[in-house]
Write a protein that holds these residues in place. Structure first.
Motif, PDB file in Angstrom:
ATOM      1  N   UNK A  35       0.564  -1.325  -0.101  1.00  0.00           N
ATOM      2  CA  UNK A  35      -0.161  -0.315  -0.033  1.00  0.00           C
ATOM      3  C   UNK A  35       0.573   1.336   0.236  1.00  0.00           C
ATOM      4  N   UNK A  36       2.103   1.331   0.090  1.00  0.00           N
ATOM      5  CA  UNK A  36       2.936   2.740  -0.403  1.00  0.00           C
ATOM      6  C   UNK A  36       4.242   2.308  -0.978  1.00  0.00           C
ATOM      7  N   UNK A  37       4.553   0.816  -1.349  1.00  0.00           N
ATOM      8  CA  UNK A  37       5.374   0.662  -2.009  1.00  0.00           C
ATOM      9  C   UNK A  37       5.500   0.479  -2.869  1.00  0.00           C
ATOM     10  N   UNK A  38       4.344  -0.606  -3.547  1.00  0.00           N
ATOM     11  CA  UNK A  38       4.130  -0.306  -4.865  1.00  0.00           C
ATOM     12  C   UNK A  38       3.403   1.079  -5.513  1.00  0.00           C
ATOM     13  N   UNK A  39       2.068   1.489  -4.224  1.00  0.00           N
ATOM     14  CA  UNK A  39       1.374   3.381  -5.262  1.00  0.00           C
ATOM     15  C   UNK A  39       3.022   4.199  -5.690  1.00  0.00           C
ATOM     16  N   UNK A  40       4.072   4.294  -5.235  1.00  0.00           N
ATOM     17  CA  UNK A  40       4.723   5.029  -5.001  1.00  0.00           C
ATOM     18  C   UNK A  40       5.555   5.288  -6.292  1.00  0.00           C
ATOM     19  N   UNK A  60       6.429   4.402 -12.240  1.00  0.00           N
ATOM     20  CA  UNK A  60       6.209   4.399 -13.213  1.00  0.00           C
ATOM     21  C   UNK A  60       5.148   3.332 -13.063  1.00  0.00           C
ATOM     22  N   UNK A  61       4.500   3.060 -12.337  1.00  0.00           N
ATOM     23  CA  UNK A  61       2.907   2.782 -12.246  1.00  0.00           C
ATOM     24  C   UNK A  61       2.267   3.703 -12.550  1.00  0.00           C
ATOM     25  N   UNK A  62       2.809   5.278 -11.794  1.00  0.00           N
ATOM     26  CA  UNK A  62       1.725   5.867 -11.333  1.00  0.00           C
ATOM     27  C   UNK A  62       1.723   6.809 -12.545  1.00  0.00           C
ATOM     28  N   UNK A  63       2.787   6.377 -13.477  1.00  0.00           N
ATOM     29  CA  UNK A  63       2.909   7.187 -14.977  1.00  0.00           C
ATOM     30  C   UNK A  63       1.963   6.211 -15.627  1.00  0.00           C
ATOM     31  N   UNK A  64       1.980   5.264 -15.435  1.00  0.00           N
ATOM     32  CA  UNK A  64       0.834   4.184 -16.478  1.00  0.00           C
ATOM     33  C   UNK A  64       1.439   2.983 -16.758  1.00  0.00           C
ATOM     34  N   UNK A  65       3.362   3.730 -16.948  1.00  0.00           N
ATOM     35  CA  UNK A  65       3.657   2.183 -18.475  1.00  0.00           C
ATOM     36  C   UNK A  65       3.748   0.464 -17.360  1.00  0.00           C
ATOM     37  N   UNK A  72       1.474 -12.852   7.863  1.00  0.00           N
ATOM     38  CA  UNK A  72       0.923 -12.889   6.521  1.00  0.00           C
ATOM     39  C   UNK A  72       0.657 -14.369   5.903  1.00  0.00           C
ATOM     40  N   UNK A  73      -0.418 -14.910   5.412  1.00  0.00           N
ATOM     41  CA  UNK A  73      -0.803 -15.890   4.822  1.00  0.00           C
ATOM     42  C   UNK A  73      -1.588 -14.989   3.945  1.00  0.00           C
ATOM     43  N   UNK A  74      -2.670 -14.551   3.611  1.00  0.00           N
ATOM     44  CA  UNK A  74      -3.078 -13.763   2.308  1.00  0.00           C
ATOM     45  C   UNK A  74      -2.840 -12.316   2.177  1.00  0.00           C
ATOM     46  N   UNK A  75      -3.060 -12.108   0.590  1.00  0.00           N
ATOM     47  CA  UNK A  75      -3.093 -10.746   0.729  1.00  0.00           C
ATOM     48  C   UNK A  75      -3.701 -10.417  -0.739  1.00  0.00           C
ATOM     49  N   UNK A  76      -3.684  -9.250  -0.856  1.00  0.00           N
ATOM     50  CA  UNK A  76      -4.883  -9.330  -2.669  1.00  0.00           C
ATOM     51  C   UNK A  76      -5.441  -7.556  -1.856  1.00  0.00           C
ATOM     52  N   UNK A  77      -4.769  -6.934  -3.307  1.00  0.00           N
ATOM     53  CA  UNK A  77      -5.049  -5.247  -3.254  1.00  0.00           C
ATOM     54  C   UNK A  77      -5.240  -4.914  -4.867  1.00  0.00           C
ATOM     55  N   UNK A  78      -5.755  -4.042  -4.990  1.00  0.00           N
ATOM     56  CA  UNK A  78      -6.354  -3.759  -6.046  1.00  0.00           C
ATOM     57  C   UNK A  78      -5.267  -2.486  -7.738  1.00  0.00           C
ATOM     58  N   UNK A  79      -6.206  -2.440  -8.717  1.00  0.00           N
ATOM     59  CA  UNK A  79      -4.813  -2.103  -9.261  1.00  0.00           C
ATOM     60  C   UNK A  79      -4.191  -0.813  -9.727  1.00  0.00           C
ATOM     61  N   UNK A  80      -5.676  -0.248  -8.477  1.00  0.00           N
ATOM     62  CA  UNK A  80      -4.002   1.873  -8.184  1.00  0.00           C
ATOM     63  C   UNK A  80      -4.037   1.530  -6.655  1.00  0.00           C
TER      64      UNK A  80
END
Lengths: 463, 487
Positions: free
Chosen positions: B258-263, B266-271, B395-403
Motif C-alpha cells: 500500500x506504499x511501496x507499489x503505489x509510489x 512508472x506505475x503512476x505514469x501508466x507504464x 501474513x498468509x494471504x494478500x490482495x490489493x486492487x490495481x490502483x
C-alpha cells in the motif's frame, strides 16, 4: 528469430551424461528465445529479444534404504559445463542424507512410446521467426486503433520459442520445440476507465491484433461513467480470463499431490466425493490436439504427461504426481514434475482445461435479471482457507451491470471473497466457446476456459 | 579477455554508431543454493548458477533491449547490434521520445555486502542438520502436528555496469533467508498453519550465515507448534470494526503493497498497466495529498545495512540514497528512474533494477520503511495501552486492487486484547481497508527497539515476470476502526 533447438539440446545432454560417468542421473534443458514488445502510453517502450538457457541435472546416489539426491542448474549448455554440473551434483548428493523410497528414473521404455502420445502440433515457424519489425507493425496497428478512439493503449505482443529436452542414465531421451504468441491490450480513457482483450495461439499469424484492440477499445468506451455498487451477492458472467484466474489458484492449492498429502487441498480425503456442481469438469491435458493446447508433452523427469481428470462433473479426482510423490503416496507419476527453478518444486498441473457447455455468451447474459459482467480479476489470492478454496480478488478492465438480460453501464471495481467450490456449485450456464488464456508463470503455457454464469457470487466490498 | 572487456567492446561499438543516444551494458553472474527439509527428509539440495549480459539502448528516441547467456565478445557485440536494431524498429511505432534526467559525475567504484560468515563456505551437513533439528522440534509434540518444514536459501551475485555516460561500477551481493512452518490437522479435517518468522520468506536479508545463526530455531519451533495446535481449537475472528495492532512482519507487507507499489513512478505514469496496474498516487498529488496520519513517515532507503534493497548503485548507475515518500502523513516522493524523473522534472531516486541479465531494469522498491516513533512505546506497552482490540500476526494471504487502494490481508493468527492484555486466540483472521483511510487511522507506532528490517525475496513485477528482493523496516503499529473478519 529462433529455429528448432530441442534435438541439439538433447544431444548435448546425452553427451554430457556419457562424459560424466555418473551412475544415475537425469538432465533437463530449456532454451527460451523471447521477442517481447511491451507498450504503454501509446508508445512501444519495452521491446527486446532475450535468450535464457537453463540446464538442470540431478544426481542420485543409491543407498540400501533409499537414495541421496542433489541438483545443479547452469545457464551454460555446453557439454563441458553440463558435465561439470553432473560432477558437482554427484558430490553434493554424496554429502546429503538418504531420502527413503526415492523412485527409479523414468526409463526409455516407460517414457510413453511415441504411438501412445498423439502427435500434437506445438511449433509454428511464423512465431519462431517473428522479427522486431513484425512485432512493431502489429503493435502499431493496435496503437492506431487506440489513437483513433482517443484512448491510450498498454499491453504486449510476446513471440516465444521454447526448446525442451530431457535425457537420463536409463536411456530416456525426449525433445520438443514449442512456440507461443500472445497479444493483450488495455485501452484507457482519460479518466482511467479501461477495457481489456487478449488472444493467444502458438501461431502468430492466427492472432488478430486489430480485433483484440477494437474489443479493448469498445469495453473502455462502454465503461465510461461507471457506477458504484454496494457489497453483496451478485449473479455474474465471468469471461474466460476471469475463470482462468480462479483455475490458476486451484493449481496452487488443490490439484498437486503435495497439497493433498499435507491435507490442505480441497481434494484431500474427498477423492470420489462431490466437491462442486455437476457443470464443473476440469482436466489437465497437455496432449489435447486441439488448437488451444500449448503445454509440453513431457515433464522435467521425462515422464509423458497424462490426461488427468481433476474434477469430473463435480466429483473430486486424484491430483497430479511427479515420481517422488507418486512413490510416497502409492501411485504413478502423471508426468507433472514441476519445471526447475520455479516457485516451488512440488508436482503441478500446467495445462488445465475446463469443459465447455452448450450456451452462448448472450444466453448467459440473458438469464440474469440484475448482476455483473466481469472481464477479468486482479490479484486473486487463494490462501485464505485452501480447504474450502476461499479466494479474494478484484474486478478490473471491463465490469458492467447486467439488467433484465442486457449489458448496461460500467461498474467500478469491486472485491469478491467467496469459496470457489461453493461458487462452482451455483453455476447456471457454461458457454460452448472456450478461449486459451496464458498463465502468468509459464514460458509456454495457457489454460483453456469457457465463460460461466455463477449465481450469487459474494462481494465483500463495493466500488 | 575479462568479463569487463567484453562489455567495454560492446559499449564502444554502440558509441561509434551515430544514432545511439544512450547505452548501458550489464553483466550479471549469480549462484544460489536452496535446501528444504520436510519432516525428517531432505527433499533436495539445489544449486544453480547463471551468467550473461543484458544491453539497453536508446536510438531514434526509443528503447531497445537484448540479452545473451554468452559472455564471448562476439556474442555480446551481436546482442548490442540487436538492441540497437530493436530500438530503431520501435521508433516506427511513434510516441514520445525518451528523455533521461541528468546525472552528476559518472559513478565509478565497488560495492560488496558485508559478510561475517560466507554461507557458501558453511558445510552442507551443518545446514541440513540445522533444518532437521527445526523440523524435529516442530514435530516433537506429535498430534495434531501433521507436517513440518524448514527451508534455507542463499544467493551471491556479481554485477558489472558500464554506460555511455561513463558509469563503471562493480557490485557483489550475498543474501538469503531461512524459515519454518508446520501444518496441524484436526479430527474434522480442519487444517491450520503457523510459521516463523514469516511464511513466505522467513528471516531474509543481505549478509552471511550469521543471520541464520541468530534465530532461536528450537524455542520458536516449540511456540509455533503450540500456537498451531491452539488455532485448531480457536474460533474464527468475528466480523466488525476494531482497533488493530499489527505485528511488524505483517506491517512490512502492508507497507510493501500500500506504499511501496503505489509510489513507483512508472506505475503512476501508466507504464506497468499491462500486469500490475497503476497507482492512486498521481504526480499532481505530490506535496498536497494526505496519505496518513501525522505520525506516519515512510522513506525509500537503499543504504540500510542488511537490507535486501541495499546497493551501491542502481542498474542505471544512480547512487544509493535515502528519499522520503511520506513525511508526517503527507505524500512527498516517488521511487523513480532517470526516464520517469525527467518527466517529473526531478532527479532519479535510483531504484532501477533488473532480475538477472536477461531482463530490462524496472523501478523496484529498495528498502521502503515505516519509521519508528522515536518516543514510541514497546509492543507490550502498546498492547497495555489498548483497552479493546485485536493483535494480528504473520501474513498468509494478500490482495490489493490495481490502483493500490482496496486491500485485504489474511493472517495466520490473531488475539483479542481486553483491558490491555492479550486474551483468546482467533483463527483465519483478515482485515481490509482503503489505503489512505487506513494509514490516516494510525494512532501509534512502536519505538526504535521494536523496529525490524524485513526481507521480501520475491516481489513480482513486469513481463516476463521479474522477481526482486526488497526490504521493509517496520515497527508494530496501531490502527483505529479497521474492518476485520475471517476468511
Amino acid at each position: 528469430m529462433a529455429e528448432p533447438h530441442a534435438d541439439a539440446l538433447a544431444d548435448t545432454l546425452q553427451r554430457a551424461l556419457a562424459a560424466a560417468d555418473v551412475p544415475e542421473a537425469d538432465a533437463f534443458a530449456s532454451r527460451v528465445a523471447r521477442g517481447l514488445a511491451r507498450f504503454s502510453l501509446n508508445t512501444l517502450n519495452q521491446h527486446g529479444q532475450m535468450t535464457d538457457v537453463t540446464v538442470t541435472v540431478r544426481a542420485i546416489a543409491r543407498a540400501s534404504d533409499g537414495a541421496r539426491i542433489a541438483s545443479v542448474t547452469t545457464s551454460d549448455s555446453s557439454v563441458e559445463s553440463v558435465t561439470r554440473a553432473l560432477h558437482r551434483a554427484r558430490a553434493n548428493a554424496e554429502r546429503s542424507p538418504v531420502v527413503p523410497g526415492w523412485p527409479v528414473l523414468a526409463g526409455a521404455d516407460d517414457a510413453a512410446p511415441k504411438a501412445a502420445v498423439p502427435s500434437v502440433p506445438r511449433f509454428s515457424a511464423s512465431t519462431a521467426r517473428a522479427t522486431a519489425d513484425e512485432r512493431t507493425d502489429r503493435v502499431t496497428s493496435a496503437l492506431d486503433i487506440a489513437r483513433a478512439n482517443g484512448l491510450t493503449a498498454a499491453g504486449l505482443l510476446d513471440t516465444s520459442t521454447t526448446a525442451m529436452a530431457v535425457a537420463n542414465t536409463r536411456g530416456l531421451v525426449r525433445a520438443s520445440d514449442l512456440t507461443f504468441a500472445t497479444f493483450k491490450m488495455f485501452a484507457l480513457d482519460s479518466s482511467g476507465v479501461s477495457g481489456f482483450a487478449q488472444a493467444t495461439h502458438r501461431d502468430l499469424s492466427q492472432i488478430d491484433v486489430a480485433t483484440c484492440a477494437r474489443r479493448a477499445a469498445e469495453k473502455s468506451i462502454a465503461g465510461k461513467d461507471a457506477i458504484a455498487l454496494p457489497a453483496g451477492e451478485y449473479d455474474v458472467v465471468l469471461e474466460p480470463q476471469a475463470v482462468t484466474e480462479l483455475l490458476e489458484w486451484l493449481c496452487f492449492i488443490a490439484f498437486g499431490a503435495r497439497e493433498v498429502q499435507d491435507g490442505t487441498s480441497p481434494l484431500a480425503g474427498r477423492i470420489g466425493e462431490r466437491i462442486t456442481g455437476e457443470r464443473v469438469t476440469i482436466v489437465d491435458d497437455a496432449n489435447d490436439p486441439g488448437e488451444l493446447g500449448f503445454g509440453p508433452t513431457f515433464d522435467r523427469e521425462g515422464t509423458a504427461r497424462k490426461r488427468v481428470v481433476l474434477v469430473d462433473r463435480g466429483i473430486a479426482g486424484a491430483p497430479v504426481f511427479d515420481r517422488l510423490y507418486a512413490a510416497r503416496m502409492g501411485s504413478e507419476s502423471t508426468g507433472h514434475a514441476a519445471p526447475p527453478n520455479g516457485f516451488d518444486d512440488a508436482p503441478v498441473a500446467q495445462s488445465l482445461a475446463m469443459a465447455g457447455g452448450a450456451d452462448s455468451i448472450d444466453d448467459l447474459v440473458g438469464r440474469i435479471e440484475r448482476g455483473l459482467y466481469i472481464t477479468r480479476f486482479h490479484y486473486v489470492n487463494g490462501f485464505l482457507d485452501p480447504r474450502r478454496a476461499v479466494m479474494t480478488g478484484l474486478t478490473r478492465d471491463g465490469t458492467f451491470l447486467i439488467e433484465n438480460g442486457r449489458l448496461g453501464r460500467g461498474v467500478k471495481n469491486m472485491r469478491f471473497t467467496d469459496s470457489v467450490l461453493d461458487a462452482f456449485t451455483r453455476i447456471d450456464g457454461v458457454t460452448e466457446a472456450r478461449a486459451a488464456v496464458p498463465t502468468w508463470w509459464s514460458n509456454a503455457g495457457a489454460f483453456v476456459a469457457p465463460s460461466l454464469l455463477v449465481r450469487r457470487l459474494r462481494f465483500s466490498s463495493g466500488g | 579477455m575479462s568479463d569487463r572487456d567484453a562489455l567495454l567492446e560492446a559499449l564502444d561499438v554502440l558509441r561509434r554508431a551515430g544514432d545511439v543516444e544512450y547505452a548501458e551494458v550489464r553483466f550479471v553472474e549469480d549462484e544460489s543454493e536452496r535446501l528444504r527439509v520436510r519432516d525428517d527428509e531432505l527433499e533436495n539440495v539445489e544449486t544453480s548458477e547463471s551468467r550473461g549480459v543484458g544491453i539497453r539502448v536508446i536510438s531514434n528516441g526509443q528503447w531497445g533491449f537484448a540479452a545473451t547467456p554468452s559472455t564471448r565478445v562476439s556474442d555480446v557485440v551481436a546482442a548490442a547490434h540487436t538492441a540497437r536494431d530493436i530500438a530503431r524498429s520501435s521508433a516506427r511505432a511513434g510516441g514520445d521520445r525518451v528523455k533521461l534526467a541528468p546525472v552528476g559525475a559518472p559513478a565509478r567504484g565497488r560495492y560488496a555486502t558485508s559478510v561475517v560468515r560466507d554461507p557458501f563456505s558453511v558445510p552442507l551437513d551443518a545446514k541440513i542438520e540445522l533444518l532437521t533439528r527445526a523440523t524435529a522440534a516442530l514435530r516433537a509434540r506429535g498430534k495434531p502436528i501433521h507436517r513440518a518444514e524448514a527451508r534455507m536459501g542463499w544467493t551471491r551475485a556479481r554485477k558489472i555496469l558500464v554506460t555511455s555516460d561513463g558509469v563503471d561500477v562493480e557490485q557483489k551481493f550475498t543474501f538469503g533467508g531461512a524459515g519454518m512452518n508446520c501444518v496441524a490437522r484436526g479430527g474434522d479435517g480442519a487444517v491450520q498453519q503457523r510459521s516463523h518468522p514469516t511464511r513466505a520468506d522467513g528471516e531474509a536479508g543481505q549478509g552471511g550465515y550469521e543471520r541464520i545463526e541468530r534465530i532461536d530455531w528450537i524455542g520458536n519451533a516449540e511456540r509455533v507448534a503450540e500456537e498451531v495446535s491452539e488455532l485448531l481449537r480457536a474460533e474464527p475472528m468475528p466480523a466488525g470494526r476494531r482497533t488493530l495492532i499489527i505485528e511488524s512482519s505483517q506491517l512490512a507487507l502492508q507497507v510493501h503493497e500500500s506504499c511501496g507499489h503505489p509510489t513507483e513512478l512508472d506505475r503512476a505514469y501508466g507504464t506497468e498497466i499491462s500486469l500490475a496496474g497503476g497507482s492512486f498516487l498521481q504526480p499532481s498529488m505530490l506535496g498536497s495529498f494526505r496519505y496518513g496520519s501525522s505520525i506516519v513517515n515512510l522513506a525509500a532507503d537503499s543504504t540500510n545495512v542488511g537490507g535486501l534493497g541495499t546497493f551501491g548503485w542502481d542498474d542505471e548507475g544512480t547512487p544509493a540514497g535515502r528519499h522520503p515518500l511520506v513525511r508526517e502523513g503527507q505524500f512527498v516522493g516517488y521511487l523513480s528512474s532517470r526516464e520517469t524523473a525527467a518527466r517529473l522534472g526531478t532527479a532519479s531516486t535510483g531504484t532501477m533494477r533488473a532480475d538477472g541479465f536477461s531482463r530490462m531494469p524496472l523501478i523496484r522498491m529498495v528498502n521502503v520503511n515505516l519509521e519508528a516513533d522515536p518516543r514510541g512505546p514497546s509492543l507490550e506497552e502498546l498492547i497495555a495501552d489498548t483497552d479493546d482490540g485485536i493483535f494480528i500476526s504473520t501474513n498468509k494471504s494478500w490482495s490489493i486492487d490495481d490502483l493500490r487502494l482496496n486491500f485485504q490481508f489474511g493472517c495466520e493468527a490473531a488475539w483479542e486484547i481486553k483491558g490491555g492484555k492479550r486474551t483468546r486466540m482467533f483463527r483465519d483472521p483478515l482485515y481490509t481497508g482503503i489505503t489512505p483511510d487506513f494509514w490516516g487511522a494510525c494512532d501509534a507506532i512502536c519505538g526504535p527497539a521494536d523496529w525490524k528490517l524485513w526481507g521480501v525475496l520475491n516481489c513480482g513485477k513486469g513481463e516476463p515476470m521479474q522477481l526482486m528482493p526488497v526490504g521493509h523496516g517496520t515497527a508494530p503499529a496501531r490502527f483505529r476502526n479497521v474492518e476485520v473478519g475471517h476468511g
